[in-house]
Write an enzyme that holds these catalytic residues in place. Sequence first.
Site, PDB file in Angstrom:
ATOM      1  N   CYS A  96       0.845  -1.191   0.000  1.00  0.00           N
ATOM      2  CA  CYS A  96       0.000   0.000   0.000  1.00  0.00           C
ATOM      3  C   CYS A  96       0.880   1.241   0.000  1.00  0.00           C
ATOM      4  CB  CYS A  96      -0.880  -0.020   1.250  1.00  0.00           C
ATOM      5  SG  CYS A  96      -2.026   1.365   1.357  1.00  0.00           S
ATOM      6  N   HIS A 138      -9.111  -3.850  -2.494  1.00  0.00           N
ATOM      7  CA  HIS A 138      -8.151  -3.162  -1.617  1.00  0.00           C
ATOM      8  C   HIS A 138      -8.497  -1.673  -1.538  1.00  0.00           C
ATOM      9  CE1 HIS A 138      -3.834  -2.291  -0.217  1.00  0.00           C
ATOM     10  NE2 HIS A 138      -4.295  -1.101  -0.536  1.00  0.00           N
ATOM     11  N   GLU A 139      -8.769  -1.085  -2.707  1.00  0.00           N
ATOM     12  CA  GLU A 139      -9.076   0.355  -2.728  1.00  0.00           C
ATOM     13  C   GLU A 139     -10.432   0.643  -2.083  1.00  0.00           C
ATOM     14  OE1 GLU A 139      -6.677   2.273  -3.316  1.00  0.00           O
ATOM     15  OE2 GLU A 139      -5.418   0.687  -4.138  1.00  0.00           O
ATOM     16  N   HIS A 142     -10.213   1.013   1.547  1.00  0.00           N
ATOM     17  CA  HIS A 142      -9.733   2.336   1.980  1.00  0.00           C
ATOM     18  C   HIS A 142     -10.896   3.299   2.237  1.00  0.00           C
ATOM     19  CE1 HIS A 142      -5.381   2.381   1.923  1.00  0.00           C
ATOM     20  NE2 HIS A 142      -5.326   1.836   0.717  1.00  0.00           N
TER      21      HIS A 142
END
Length: 158
Positions: A96, A138-139, A142
């Site tokens: 990341c 993954h994004e 966030h």
Amino acid sequence: MKLKLVKGANEEILRTRCAEVLDFDSDLEKLVESMKKIMVKSRGVGIAAPQVDINARIFIFTKNVDREDVGNQIVEAINPVVLSASTDTILGEEGCLSLPGVYGNVRRPLECMVSYFNAKGEKITENLRGFDARVFLHELDHLNGVLFIDKLEDQIAM
Ligand SMILES: [Zn+2]
């Protein structure tokens, strides 16, 4: 627009659930372009708005990273959602931009059906597989204040 990367697992903006985007205007297009630039400059394959200190449900992700037969495609995803995900999962290494030097294995669905808006306000629905799905998820994490280190199965290096 000059953006700065936020780094550190305990930064408040990285631990916040981000707000929906309501206005698809020229400011949004400028922000998206700036996010693409800082992602490429930082050699990332994805970047989310909270990583540049902005509370909004926006991220950039790169498609086809694991395919040499087709070119990479850098795409913005605004107000993204997962419509369905495969029960088949795969373990894969992640890192990341906000956590330099940290890598580890995270289990994610092999495939997922997603929808999101582009900067013009057009809705896109598509099926993502493999690394494309991994980057997207993954994004998306966030935008919900979740970092990949929260999901590590084993840590490779710190
Ligand atoms: Zn990240």
